[in-house]
Motif scaffolding. Structure first.
Motif, PDB file in Angstrom:
ATOM      1  N   SER A 175     -31.827 -40.822  19.577  1.00 33.78           N
ATOM      2  CA  SER A 175     -30.918 -41.927  19.749  1.00 33.78           C
ATOM      3  C   SER A 175     -30.745 -42.896  18.213  1.00 33.78           C
ATOM      4  CB  SER A 175     -31.870 -42.931  20.560  1.00 33.78           C
ATOM      5  OG  SER A 175     -33.216 -43.214  19.857  1.00 33.78           O
ATOM      6  N   GLN A 176     -31.325 -42.153  17.276  1.00 31.52           N
ATOM      7  CA  GLN A 176     -30.993 -42.709  16.060  1.00 31.52           C
ATOM      8  C   GLN A 176     -30.215 -42.198  14.954  1.00 31.52           C
ATOM      9  OE1 GLN A 176     -34.728 -44.405  14.377  1.00 31.52           O
ATOM     10  NE2 GLN A 176     -35.580 -44.799  16.560  1.00 31.52           N
ATOM     11  N   ARG A 217     -30.898 -48.131  26.147  1.00 30.23           N
ATOM     12  CA  ARG A 217     -31.001 -48.794  24.713  1.00 30.23           C
ATOM     13  C   ARG A 217     -30.086 -50.055  24.778  1.00 30.23           C
ATOM     14  NH1 ARG A 217     -34.085 -46.218  21.305  1.00 30.23           N
ATOM     15  NH2 ARG A 217     -36.005 -46.206  22.620  1.00 30.23           N
ATOM     16  N   ILE A 225     -44.946 -46.794  16.165  1.00 31.60           N
ATOM     17  CA  ILE A 225     -45.373 -46.814  14.995  1.00 31.60           C
ATOM     18  C   ILE A 225     -44.418 -47.858  13.993  1.00 31.60           C
ATOM     19  CG2 ILE A 225     -45.877 -45.795  12.563  1.00 31.60           C
ATOM     20  CD1 ILE A 225     -46.755 -43.430  14.064  1.00 31.60           C
ATOM     21  N   ASP A 226     -43.213 -47.560  14.359  1.00 31.57           N
ATOM     22  CA  ASP A 226     -42.156 -48.267  13.629  1.00 31.57           C
ATOM     23  C   ASP A 226     -41.961 -49.883  13.957  1.00 31.57           C
ATOM     24  OD1 ASP A 226     -41.840 -45.736  12.765  1.00 31.57           O
ATOM     25  OD2 ASP A 226     -40.264 -45.197  13.921  1.00 31.57           O
ATOM     26  N   SER A 227     -41.974 -50.010  15.226  1.00 29.36           N
ATOM     27  CA  SER A 227     -41.276 -51.605  15.597  1.00 29.36           C
ATOM     28  C   SER A 227     -42.098 -52.490  15.257  1.00 29.36           C
ATOM     29  CB  SER A 227     -40.883 -51.596  17.156  1.00 29.36           C
ATOM     30  OG  SER A 227     -41.959 -51.017  17.866  1.00 29.36           O
ATOM     31  N   GLY A 264     -37.057 -51.001  15.040  1.00 32.46           N
ATOM     32  CA  GLY A 264     -37.814 -50.342  14.083  1.00 32.46           C
ATOM     33  C   GLY A 264     -36.930 -49.050  13.839  1.00 32.46           C
ATOM     34  N   LEU A 319     -37.933 -56.474  18.819  1.00 31.86           N
ATOM     35  CA  LEU A 319     -37.966 -55.381  19.919  1.00 31.86           C
ATOM     36  C   LEU A 319     -39.220 -54.485  19.629  1.00 31.86           C
ATOM     37  CD1 LEU A 319     -34.817 -56.045  19.969  1.00 31.86           C
ATOM     38  CD2 LEU A 319     -34.765 -54.043  21.553  1.00 31.86           C
ATOM     39  N   PHE A 359     -40.230 -53.825  26.552  1.00 32.85           N
ATOM     40  CA  PHE A 359     -39.500 -53.283  28.004  1.00 32.85           C
ATOM     41  C   PHE A 359     -40.619 -52.474  28.804  1.00 32.85           C
ATOM     42  CE2 PHE A 359     -36.323 -54.821  25.152  1.00 32.85           C
ATOM     43  CZ  PHE A 359     -35.413 -55.664  26.258  1.00 32.85           C
ATOM     44  N   SER A 362     -41.928 -51.510  20.702  1.00 31.93           N
ATOM     45  CA  SER A 362     -42.222 -50.534  21.720  1.00 31.93           C
ATOM     46  C   SER A 362     -43.746 -50.463  21.243  1.00 31.93           C
ATOM     47  CB  SER A 362     -41.607 -49.409  21.354  1.00 31.93           C
ATOM     48  OG  SER A 362     -41.856 -48.809  20.125  1.00 31.93           O
ATOM     49  N   GLN A 369     -34.274 -40.338  12.807  1.00 29.58           N
ATOM     50  CA  GLN A 369     -35.663 -40.195  13.022  1.00 29.58           C
ATOM     51  C   GLN A 369     -35.640 -39.451  14.558  1.00 29.58           C
ATOM     52  OE1 GLN A 369     -39.028 -42.977  14.116  1.00 29.58           O
ATOM     53  NE2 GLN A 369     -38.946 -42.839  11.915  1.00 29.58           N
TER      54      GLN A 369
HETATM   55  P1  ATP Z   1     -40.898 -47.000  17.265  1.00 30.28           P
HETATM   56  O1  ATP Z   1     -42.071 -46.209  16.637  1.00 30.28           O
HETATM   57  O2  ATP Z   1     -40.981 -48.523  17.023  1.00 30.28           O
HETATM   58  O3  ATP Z   1     -41.193 -47.048  18.926  1.00 30.28           O
HETATM   59  P2  ATP Z   1     -39.039 -44.715  17.629  1.00 30.28           P
HETATM   60  O4  ATP Z   1     -39.110 -44.117  16.358  1.00 30.28           O
HETATM   61  O5  ATP Z   1     -40.024 -44.332  18.612  1.00 30.28           O
HETATM   62  O6  ATP Z   1     -39.562 -46.290  17.379  1.00 30.28           O
HETATM   63  P3  ATP Z   1     -37.199 -45.320  19.382  1.00 30.28           P
HETATM   64  O7  ATP Z   1     -38.035 -44.918  20.678  1.00 30.28           O
HETATM   65  O8  ATP Z   1     -35.871 -44.809  19.206  1.00 30.28           O
HETATM   66  O9  ATP Z   1     -37.695 -45.120  18.072  1.00 30.28           O
HETATM   67  O10 ATP Z   1     -37.018 -46.909  19.403  1.00 30.28           O
HETATM   68  C1  ATP Z   1     -35.998 -47.357  18.420  1.00 30.28           C
HETATM   69  C2  ATP Z   1     -36.472 -48.951  18.636  1.00 30.28           C
HETATM   70  O11 ATP Z   1     -36.171 -49.638  19.781  1.00 30.28           O
HETATM   71  C3  ATP Z   1     -38.078 -49.251  18.462  1.00 30.28           C
HETATM   72  O12 ATP Z   1     -38.205 -49.316  16.898  1.00 30.28           O
HETATM   73  C4  ATP Z   1     -38.012 -50.625  19.062  1.00 30.28           C
HETATM   74  O13 ATP Z   1     -37.640 -51.610  18.342  1.00 30.28           O
HETATM   75  C5  ATP Z   1     -36.892 -50.516  20.096  1.00 30.28           C
HETATM   76  N1  ATP Z   1     -37.447 -50.177  21.392  1.00 30.28           N
HETATM   77  C6  ATP Z   1     -37.832 -48.769  21.731  1.00 30.28           C
HETATM   78  N2  ATP Z   1     -38.384 -48.959  23.083  1.00 30.28           N
HETATM   79  C7  ATP Z   1     -38.720 -50.314  23.477  1.00 30.28           C
HETATM   80  C8  ATP Z   1     -39.447 -50.830  24.526  1.00 30.28           C
HETATM   81  N3  ATP Z   1     -40.018 -50.032  25.521  1.00 30.28           N
HETATM   82  N4  ATP Z   1     -39.581 -52.043  24.354  1.00 30.28           N
HETATM   83  C9  ATP Z   1     -38.902 -52.992  23.266  1.00 30.28           C
HETATM   84  N5  ATP Z   1     -38.435 -52.228  22.243  1.00 30.28           N
HETATM   85  C10 ATP Z   1     -38.131 -50.907  22.352  1.00 30.28           C
END
Ligand code: ATP
Ligand code: MG
Length: 390
Positions: A291-292, A261, A184-186, A283, A179, A205, A181, A288
Motif C-alpha cells: 500500500s506504500q 486506507r 512499529i512505524d506509526s 507512519g 493514525l 481503527f 496502528s 515498505q
Molecule cells: P505501521 O508499522 O505504523 O503499522 P506499516 O508499515 O504496517 O506501518 P501500513 O500497515 O501500510 O504500514 O500502514 C500505513 C500507515 O497507516 C500506518 O503507519 C498508520 O499511520 C496508518 N494505519 C494503518 N493501519 C491503521 C489502523 N488500524 N489504525 C490507524 N492507523 C492505521
C-alpha cells in the motif's frame, strides 16, 4: 547539587516565538517532572533553572529531561552567591575529587550588572582551578568543561552537560491527528511530530468484534508510552469492521487495502475538523509494503484534502526500528495482534491502484454516512504522564 540548569537552542527563536517556546517548555517541565522532588521551575534569560528539593529522584529526573522536547542539554548545578569568593570556593569544592588532565572554565552572564566581564571571570576562576589541580587549560578540547552561569541573584556551577532531545516543546506548533496502528512505524511518526512541537491526537481503527481486542490493548499500551512525551494524550478508537464489510461486498480482494486506507483517511480528516487539527500523520515510508508504493500513496491521499505528514517517508525499516527501540515503543509494537487491514485481504494486494479505479470502486458506498457513523460510534481514552496517583 540542588539545581539543574536547562539549556535550549536559541538560534531559531526570535521575538514572540521565543516567549511562547520558553513558557511552554517551563510548563512542560513542571508537568513532566511531577512527583520527582522538584521544588520549582523558573526561567531566567536564556536558561531555565530547576530548583530541587533535598529529597529528589535524580535518576528519574535525568530520564525525563532526556526526553523533554525543547531541551538541548542540561546540567546538575551547584548554587552559590554571585560573588567571586563564593564562586571560587564552589568551583574548587566541585572539582576537588575529580582527576582531569585539562579543563576550561566557561562563563555566561545573563545578569550583566555583575561588574566583571565573563572572560575575566573565567580567567580568574581558571587560575584557581589550575593551582589546585595542576591540570592544563585547554579551551578547545578540555577533558573537563566547567560552566558558570550568572543569573539574577545567583551563580550556578556545573561540570557535565547531559544531552536533551532537542526539538520544540510540545504544544507550540498546533494540533495534528496521528493514525496509530499497532505496528512499529506509526508510534515513531507520532513522536517525531511531537518533537516538532505538535500536539498529537491519536486515532486507531479496529475491527472488533470481527477480530479480538488485542489490537486495542496494544495501542492503549502504545498511547501510554506516547504520553511520556506529551504529558497527556487522547486515543480515539474507531470501529471499522462494518465499513470493511461494506467494502468487501463491493470490491475485489486486491483493491481492498487501498480502499480501507481511503476510508480511514476520510474519518481521520473528519475527526481533525472536529478537533481543529491542521494535518494528519502516518507512519508510511516509500516502498515498505504494497500500500506504500508511490502510486498507492497518491491514490490513498486523493481521498482527502487535509495535508498528510509522513515523517518516516524516506527512512528504512532498520532506522525506524532503532528509533522505536530507543523511544520505548518497539517491545509493544512487536507483540502479536490482529490488524484490521488484514481482514478480508489477500497476501499480495495490488501495488498500483489508479485513482480513477479507486473512485469508481467506491461509487456504491454511502461514504458520508459511513464517516459520520464511525465517528459517532468511536470512543475516546485519555492517558496521562505521570499517571495520576492511585
Ligand atoms: P505501521 O508499522 O505504523 O503499522 P506499516 O508499515 O504496517 O506501518 P501500513 O500497515 O501500510 O504500514 O500502514 C500505513 C500507515 O497507516 C500506518 O503507519 C498508520 O499511520 C496508518 N494505519 C494503518 N493501519 C491503521 C489502523 N488500524 N489504525 C490507524 N492507523 C492505521
Ligand atoms: Mg501496520
Amino acid at each position: 547539587m540542588n539545581r539543574i540548569v536547562v539549556r535550549y537552542h536559541e538560534i531559531a527563536l526570535k521575538g514572540g516565538n521565543r516567549r511562547i517556546f520558553v513558557r511552554q517548555l517551563v510548563e512542560n517541565l513542571r508537568r513532566g517532572l511531577r512527583r520527582t522532588g522538584v521544588h520549582r521551575v523558573r526561567s531566567t534569560p536564556g536558561r531555565i533553572v530547576i530548583v530541587l528539593q533535598k529529597r529528589n529522584d535524580w535518576p528519574e529526573i535525568h530520564l525525563r529531561l532526556a526526553r523533554t522536547f525543547g531541551v538541548a542539554n542540561f546540567s546538575p548545578a551547584m548554587r552559590t552567591e554571585p560573588t567571586m569568593e563564593a564562586m571560587e570556593a564552589g568551583i574548587l569544592a566541585l572539582v576537588r575529587d575529580r582527576s582531569f588532565a585539562s579543563f576550561a572554565v566557561r562563563t555566561r552572564r545573563s545578569d550583566k550588572s555583575f561588574p566583571i566581564p565573563s572572560p575575566e571571570i573565567s580567567r580568574i576562576l581558571g587560575g584557581a582551578v589550575k593551582e589546585q589541580s595542576g591540570a592544563a587549560v585547554d579551551l578547545d578540547d578540555p577533558a573537563l568543561a566547567i560552566n558558570i552561569e550568572l543569573i539574577r541573584d545567583a551563580a550556578l556551577i556545573s561540570v557535565d552537560k547531559l544531552p536533551g532531545p532537542g526539538g520544540l516543546p510540545v504544544g507550540t506548533a498546533g494540533t495534528v491527528v496521528g493514525l496509530l496502528s499497532g505496528g512499529i512505524d506509526s508510534p515513531v511518526a507520532a513522536i517525531r511530530m511531537m518533537k516538532r512541537g505538535c500536539r498529537v491526537e491519536l486515532v486507531h481503527f479496529h475491527a472488533v468484534p470481527f477480530q479480538d481486542r488485542r489490537g486495542i490493548d496494544k495501542v492503549r499500551e502504545l498511547a501510554e508510552i506516547l504520553a511520556r512525551y506529551q504529558y497527556d494524550v487522547r486515543l480515539h478508537l474507531v470501529p471499522f469492521g462494518e465499513i470493511q464489510r461494506d467494502i468487501v461486498t463491493h470490491v475485489a480482494r486486491p483493491f481492498r487495502v487501498v480502499l480501507y486506507r481511503r476510508m480511514m483517511l476520510r474519518i481521520a480528516a473528519a475527526l481533525a475538523a472536529q478537533l481543529e487539527a491542521a494535518a494528519l500523520v502516518t507512519g508510511e515510508s516509500v516502498g515498505q509494503v504494497a500500500s506504500q508504493t508511490l502510486r498507492n500513496i497518491a491514490t490513498i491521499q486523493d481521498a482527502v484534502t487535509i495535508p498528510i505528514l509522513r515523517p518516516l517517508i524516506g527512512m528504512d525499516k532498520q532506522e525506524i526500528t532503532g528509533e522505536a527501540e530507543s523511544l520505548g515503543t518497539y517491545e509493544i509494537s512487536v507483540q502479536p495482534d490482529q490488524d484490521c487491514c488484514q481482514l478480508f485481504v489477500p497476501a499480495h494486494p495490488a501495488t498500483g491502484v489508479p485513482v480513477d479505479k479507486a473512485r469508481q470502486l467506491e461509487q456504491p458506498l454511502p461514504i458520508d454516512a459511513l464517516v459520520r457513523q464511525a465517528l459517532e460510534r468511536s470512543e475516546t481514552a485519555t492517558f496521562e504522564f505521570p499517571p495520576p496517583p492511585a
